[in-house]
Design a protein around this motif. Structure first.
Motif, short mmCIF file in Angstrom:
data_model
loop_
_atom_site.label_atom_id
_atom_site.label_comp_id
_atom_site.label_asym_id
_atom_site.label_seq_id
_atom_site.Cartn_x
_atom_site.Cartn_y
_atom_site.Cartn_z
N LEU A 24 8.76 -88.07 -27.78
CA LEU A 24 7.32 -88.33 -27.72
C LEU A 24 6.96 -89.56 -28.55
N ASP A 25 6.33 -90.53 -27.90
CA ASP A 25 5.74 -91.69 -28.58
C ASP A 25 4.23 -91.58 -28.43
N LEU A 26 3.52 -91.61 -29.56
CA LEU A 26 2.07 -91.43 -29.49
C LEU A 26 1.40 -92.15 -30.64
N ASP A 27 0.37 -92.93 -30.32
CA ASP A 27 -0.47 -93.57 -31.33
C ASP A 27 -1.92 -93.18 -31.07
N VAL A 28 -2.60 -92.71 -32.11
CA VAL A 28 -4.03 -92.37 -32.01
C VAL A 28 -4.75 -93.09 -33.13
N GLU A 29 -5.77 -93.86 -32.76
CA GLU A 29 -6.53 -94.63 -33.73
C GLU A 29 -7.63 -93.76 -34.37
N PRO A 30 -8.06 -94.11 -35.58
CA PRO A 30 -9.15 -93.36 -36.22
C PRO A 30 -10.40 -93.32 -35.35
N GLY A 31 -11.00 -92.14 -35.25
CA GLY A 31 -12.23 -91.98 -34.51
C GLY A 31 -12.08 -91.72 -33.03
N GLN A 32 -10.86 -91.76 -32.51
CA GLN A 32 -10.67 -91.54 -31.08
C GLN A 32 -10.79 -90.05 -30.71
N LEU A 33 -11.19 -89.82 -29.47
CA LEU A 33 -11.23 -88.48 -28.88
C LEU A 33 -10.23 -88.48 -27.73
N VAL A 34 -9.09 -87.82 -27.93
CA VAL A 34 -7.96 -87.91 -27.01
C VAL A 34 -7.66 -86.55 -26.40
N ALA A 35 -7.56 -86.52 -25.07
CA ALA A 35 -7.16 -85.31 -24.35
C ALA A 35 -5.65 -85.37 -24.10
N PHE A 36 -4.99 -84.25 -24.35
CA PHE A 36 -3.54 -84.14 -24.21
C PHE A 36 -3.29 -83.12 -23.09
N LEU A 37 -2.93 -83.59 -21.90
CA LEU A 37 -2.87 -82.74 -20.72
C LEU A 37 -1.45 -82.52 -20.25
N GLY A 38 -1.26 -81.41 -19.55
CA GLY A 38 0.03 -81.10 -18.95
C GLY A 38 0.10 -79.65 -18.56
N PRO A 39 1.01 -79.28 -17.66
CA PRO A 39 1.12 -77.87 -17.25
C PRO A 39 1.71 -77.01 -18.35
N ASN A 40 1.65 -75.71 -18.15
CA ASN A 40 2.31 -74.80 -19.10
C ASN A 40 3.79 -75.15 -19.19
N GLY A 41 4.29 -75.20 -20.41
CA GLY A 41 5.70 -75.52 -20.61
C GLY A 41 5.99 -77.01 -20.65
N ALA A 42 4.94 -77.83 -20.59
CA ALA A 42 5.15 -79.29 -20.59
C ALA A 42 5.51 -79.82 -21.97
N GLY A 43 5.17 -79.07 -23.02
CA GLY A 43 5.46 -79.52 -24.38
C GLY A 43 4.23 -79.84 -25.19
N LYS A 44 3.03 -79.49 -24.69
CA LYS A 44 1.78 -79.83 -25.40
C LYS A 44 1.70 -79.11 -26.74
N SER A 45 1.77 -77.79 -26.70
CA SER A 45 1.60 -77.02 -27.94
C SER A 45 2.74 -77.29 -28.91
N THR A 46 3.96 -77.46 -28.40
CA THR A 46 5.09 -77.78 -29.28
C THR A 46 4.85 -79.12 -29.98
N SER A 47 4.32 -80.10 -29.24
CA SER A 47 4.01 -81.40 -29.84
C SER A 47 2.97 -81.26 -30.94
N LEU A 48 1.92 -80.48 -30.67
CA LEU A 48 0.88 -80.28 -31.68
C LEU A 48 1.44 -79.56 -32.90
N ARG A 49 2.31 -78.60 -32.68
CA ARG A 49 2.88 -77.86 -33.82
C ARG A 49 3.77 -78.75 -34.67
N MET A 50 4.44 -79.72 -34.05
CA MET A 50 5.22 -80.67 -34.85
C MET A 50 4.30 -81.61 -35.62
N LEU A 51 3.26 -82.12 -34.96
CA LEU A 51 2.36 -83.07 -35.61
C LEU A 51 1.56 -82.43 -36.74
N THR A 52 1.37 -81.10 -36.68
CA THR A 52 0.64 -80.40 -37.73
C THR A 52 1.57 -79.77 -38.76
#
Length: 318
Positions: A24-52
């Motif tokens: 995963l390569d991801l850059d988010v700038e201060p103040g942005q509102l970013v939607a992170f989309l994908g089907p179940n099992g795509a890796g969304k929640s796992t990515s969030l759990r790593m970033l947090t």
């Protein structure tokens, strides 16, 4: 606010490695509102759990709110808020006490924790519910409490994992009213996942689509729809046996974006409003009578279909 490079996460399932996130390569700038989309099992929640910092990455690096998730997880947690899919507050204490306890967990004095609890209660319109227990709240009220829990430490970055799933349309709208007000007043950076594509389309200024653990699209909703899906034109001819000739006439202008569906010719174009008259004129010159024509703007589900060959909604349901 987020700078991630090559984040991967592998799990062992029945002694076999499963790559939930693949570079995963991801850059988010201060103040942005970013939607992170994908089907179940795509890796969304796992990515969030790593970033947090809730889950260590197998490989790769990431800095969140200015600190490395691997070497300074405490500094990351002090500067972010995280609203997971499940409820944050317990059921046995009053709403205000839950928020005070959350503040104490962040090292606030009792006085400061009480003052901050009152601030977030007011911010999320929860003050009338301060003496209620969380298990007596409605779904929308409880979700607002979850967001309040995530805001106690005044985070610069707030992660929202499916914040409105399961809520009725009124409660969903209410949640987003509070989230957007939060962003407008405090310039909080927001990264959220959702199953509701209309939320991502209307709320987010940037959409990141992930599938099979990889980012497959990144841009504004309008850019993705224009570049990857395009507008749709559906023209119905008077005589079904004239449809193949109409299809051939349409292919002269759009050779790769025309399909035949019974008496209807469907065309994908960048701008339907300007293209439709040209197709109708071409049919008229070919002696083909059109009895109906309609145009439609693409959706984010059309984007996913163009990228993967399947519907995001179907993938979510499965």
């Amino acid at each position: 606010m987020i700078h991630a490079r090559g984040l991967t996460r592998r799990f062992m399932v029945k002694r076999r490695p499963v790559e939930a996130v693949r570079g995963l390569d991801l850059d988010v700038e201060p103040g942005q509102l970013v939607a992170f989309l994908g089907p179940n099992g795509a890796g969304k929640s796992t990515s969030l759990r790593m970033l947090t910092t809730l889950l260590p990455p197998t490989s790769g690096t990431a800095a969140v709110a200015g600190h490395d998730i691997a070497t300074s997880p405490g500094a990351v947690r002090a500067r972010i808020g995280y609203v997971g899919q499940k409820n944050s507050a317990g059921d046995n204490y009053r709403v205000r006490d839950e928020l005070i306890t959350q503040g104490r967990g962040y090292g606030m004095t009792r006085h400061d924790a009480r003052r901050r609890a009152d601030e977030v209660l007011d911010l999320l319109d929860l003050t009338p519910l301060a003496d209620r227990k969380p298990n007596t709240l409605s779904g929308g009220q409880r979700r607002r409490l979850d967001i309040a829990m995530g805001l106690v430490n005044r985070p610069a970055l707030l992660f929202l994992d499916e914040p409105s799933t399961g809520l009725d349309p009124h409660s969903r709208a209410n949640i987003w009213e509070h989230v957007l007000r939060l962003r407008a007043e405090h310039r909080t950076t927001l990264l959220f996942t959702t199953h509701y594509l209309d939320e991502a389309d209307s709320m987010a200024e940037r959409v990141v689509v992930i599938d099979h653990g990889r980012v497959i699209a990144d841009g504004t909703a309008q850019q993705l729809k224009a570049d990857l899906a395009g507008d749709h034109i559906n023209i119905t001819v008077a005589q079904p046996d004239a449809a193949p000739a109409a299809e051939a006439a349409a292919r002269i202008a759009s050779p790769d974006a025309v399909t035949l569906d019974g008496p209807s010719i469907k065309v994908r174009v960048p701008r339907a409003d300007s293209a439709l008259p040209e197709y109708l004129r071409a049919f008229e010159e070919a002696g083909i009578k059109a009895i109906a024509a309609e145009t439609a703007r693409p959706t984010l589900d059309d984007v996913f279909l163009a990228l993967t060959g399947r519907s995001l909604r179907e993938a979510e349901e499965s």
